[in-house]
Every structure is written in C-alpha cells, then in structure tokens.
Design a protein around this motif. Structure first.
Motif, PDB file in Angstrom:
ATOM      1  N   ARG A  57      -7.281  -3.547  -5.493  1.00 56.63           N
ATOM      2  CA  ARG A  57      -8.382  -2.566  -5.493  1.00 56.63           C
ATOM      3  C   ARG A  57      -7.901  -1.157  -5.200  1.00 56.63           C
ATOM      4  O   ARG A  57      -8.631  -0.197  -5.374  1.00 56.63           O
ATOM      5  N   VAL A  58      -6.664  -1.023  -4.717  1.00 57.36           N
ATOM      6  CA  VAL A  58      -6.115   0.325  -4.475  1.00 57.36           C
ATOM      7  C   VAL A  58      -5.514   0.807  -5.790  1.00 57.36           C
ATOM      8  O   VAL A  58      -4.615   0.182  -6.335  1.00 57.36           O
ATOM      9  N   SER A  59      -6.032   1.930  -6.312  1.00 58.63           N
ATOM     10  CA  SER A  59      -5.540   2.361  -7.623  1.00 58.63           C
ATOM     11  C   SER A  59      -4.607   3.568  -7.531  1.00 58.63           C
ATOM     12  O   SER A  59      -3.907   3.896  -8.477  1.00 58.63           O
ATOM     13  N   HIS A  60      -4.603   4.240  -6.390  1.00 57.85           N
ATOM     14  CA  HIS A  60      -3.781   5.439  -6.192  1.00 57.85           C
ATOM     15  C   HIS A  60      -2.297   5.035  -6.268  1.00 57.85           C
ATOM     16  O   HIS A  60      -1.836   4.234  -5.447  1.00 57.85           O
ATOM     17  N   GLN A  61      -1.566   5.590  -7.256  1.00 61.84           N
ATOM     18  CA  GLN A  61      -0.189   5.143  -7.476  1.00 61.84           C
ATOM     19  C   GLN A  61       0.725   5.426  -6.277  1.00 61.84           C
ATOM     20  O   GLN A  61       1.547   4.602  -5.896  1.00 61.84           O
ATOM     21  N   GLU A  62       0.561   6.628  -5.684  1.00 64.13           N
ATOM     22  CA  GLU A  62       1.414   6.974  -4.526  1.00 64.13           C
ATOM     23  C   GLU A  62       1.191   5.984  -3.389  1.00 64.13           C
ATOM     24  O   GLU A  62       2.118   5.593  -2.698  1.00 64.13           O
ATOM     25  N   ARG A  63      -0.067   5.612  -3.217  1.00 69.43           N
ATOM     26  CA  ARG A  63      -0.403   4.690  -2.129  1.00 69.43           C
ATOM     27  C   ARG A  63       0.159   3.303  -2.437  1.00 69.43           C
ATOM     28  O   ARG A  63       0.680   2.625  -1.545  1.00 69.43           O
TER      29      ARG A  63
END
Ligand SMILES: [Zn+2]
Length: 290
Positions: free
Chosen positions: A71-77
C-alpha cells in the motif's frame, strides 16, 4: 554492566557492513530498487504484502523473508524501507556483528534491544543509499543545515529520506529528525490525541519517520500527528522554503511537557523535514579545525 562496545562503535560497524554490501551490489550490477534481485543475491526472500498504513515492512528472521507494504507507493519510502529490512538480514547473517550486538544488548529489555536494532537498521539503510564520506565532506564545506538535503539529493540522485538519516547519523551534536507527510484527518482514524485539538484544516502533518543523532539520548516514536500550530506547518505556508525558529520537539507526550529547542524545517519531495537541535550544530569554522 560495563559494555566493551558503545553504540557509536556499533553504528560504525553497521555502516562498514552497509558499505561492503553496497559494493557487492554494484559489482553484481544490481540496482537497490531491484528488491527481489538483491534479496536473492544474499539468499534471502522478498515479497509484497498488504499491511496497515502505519507499517512499511517486516523482516522475519527464521524465514529470512523481507516483506514490504504494497500500500506504500512512494518510491523513496519503498527503497528506504527495503534497505532497512535488508540491513536486518545483513546483521543476523554476520556472525561477528551479531556477537558484538549481542554483547551490547544482553542486559537490555526486549524493547530497548529492539530500539537499538531499529536505529542501527536506519543508519545502515542510509549508508547503503548514500556514502558517509560524501556527506561528511558537504558538512565540512557548508556546515550542518537542513538545506543540505536537496543539495545532496541532487548531487547524488539519492533518496531524501536516506540523506536526512545520513546527516543525522554523522551529526556531532544532539539532534532529532522528523520526517512527516500531510494526511487527511479521516485517513489517520480516530486518534485519541486529536480529541483535544480543534481542527482548522482538513489535514495535519503525520510523523512517518523519526530518528536521533548518535549522541542524542532519546528515541522518538512514529505514527502520530504534529500538534496544529507547530512551526513545521509554516513551511507549507511559505512555499517550501526553510523555516527556522524555536519550537517543541514533537513527541507523543508533547501536550504534557513542552521541550522547546532550535529547529529548522523544510518541505521537499512531498515530505516536511524537521531537524531539532538540542545543542547547536558545530559550525563550519569549528569543523575546519578537525
Ligand atoms: Zn526494523
């Protein structure tokens, strides 16, 4: 009990382990964002899994399995979380490191031990993504400041989360880092802390990551909102420029006891970063004497 090793020595060791790993990954022509490929190279497993919003990933030691929250889509994260979980794996597979860690934590409670390991994994993850030597050089040239985050990200095409943790891990003063994002009130659920806050907006800043410099004493948590009216909100209102001032170090118990220190905050790449300096950073001129 007197420890023969200190946490600073452990951070040095984990950074050494991360440097060696970075080199091996480069030699294997793998990119860190190739999570499956990197895990396979080390005989570990990788899988995506749907987790709750406050969890980025997991490492299951017995299975040597790294899972990330789909569910986390932020690439850096995603990259940072992968490196964090991957360092968990590198630590357990390195007998020498594990022995030193065991000696350092053997008289600690499970919770204290987990906090040490979590800090070390963040330090190792940052070193995997950006080398200390480059950041040390930049601090010597420009002094410690939050403006180094965009500078270093652009210079090394690195993740802003990794750069922020890297800066924190080599800071010589007592300093805390908060990485927050804007969240709608509804998304965060019925957090008891909000009952006392009169919302004048539909979103608030939410602590996604926090960390402390090697000499700083406390662990700050994550997954809680920054109190409305805090200086960190001002960076959104001034178009993303750096805001400096004094404000409370955002903690879960901030309402009970304020702890005001000098801070600098900046919006960048969708995050709001805050460095809170319990002691003043060493100036550029002082650093030149080293
Ligand atoms: Zn962890």
């Amino acid at each position: 009990m007197q420890h023969r090793v200190s946490e600073t020595q452990l951070s040095d060791l984990v950074q050494g382990l991360a440097r060696k790993t970075r080199q091996e990954i480069e030699e294997a022509n793998l990119a860190i964002a190739d999570f499956e490929g990197v895990a396979r190279r080390y005989g570990a497993k990788f899988a995506w899994q749907e987790m709750d919003a406050g969890t980025d990933g997991h490492y299951i030691k017995d299975l040597r399995l790294i899972t990330l929250n789909s569910r986390v889509s932020h690439q850096e994260r995603r990259n940072f979380s992968f490196c964090h979980e991957f360092i968990h794996d590198r630590i357990v597979c390195d007998d020498d490191f594990y022995a030193v860690l065991h000696e350092f934590t053997e008289d600690m409670s499970d919770e204290e031990m987990e906090q040490v390991v979590e800090r070390l994994c963040n330090i190792g993850a940052a070193e995997l993504l950006i080398p200390s030597s480059e950041v040390e050089e930049a601090i010597k040239e420009q002094g410690f400041s939050i403006e180094l985050i965009p500078d270093l990200c652009e210079r090394f095409s690195a993740s802003s989360i990794a750069v922020a943790f890297k800066l924190l891990s080599i800071a010589k003063h007592d300093c805390y880092l908060f990485i927050t994002e804007k969240r709608e009130f509804e998304e965060t659920g019925n957090q008891p802390i909000l009952i006392h806050v009169k919302p004048d907006r539909v979103w608030h800043l939410w602590v996604v990551y926090s960390g402390s410099s090697p000499s700083a004493k406390y662990n700050m948590g994550r997954n809680y909102p920054i109190a409305l009216g805090h200086l960190m909100y001002r960076v959104n209102e001034n178009g993303g420029y750096v805001t400096r001032g004094e404000d409370d170090i955002p903690r879960r118990n901030s309402k009970k006891r304020r702890w005001e220190v000098k801070c600098e905050c900046m919006a960048y790449k969708g995050w709001v970063f805050g460095f809170f300096h319990e002691r003043d950073p060493i100036s550029r001129n002082q650093l030149r004497l080293f």
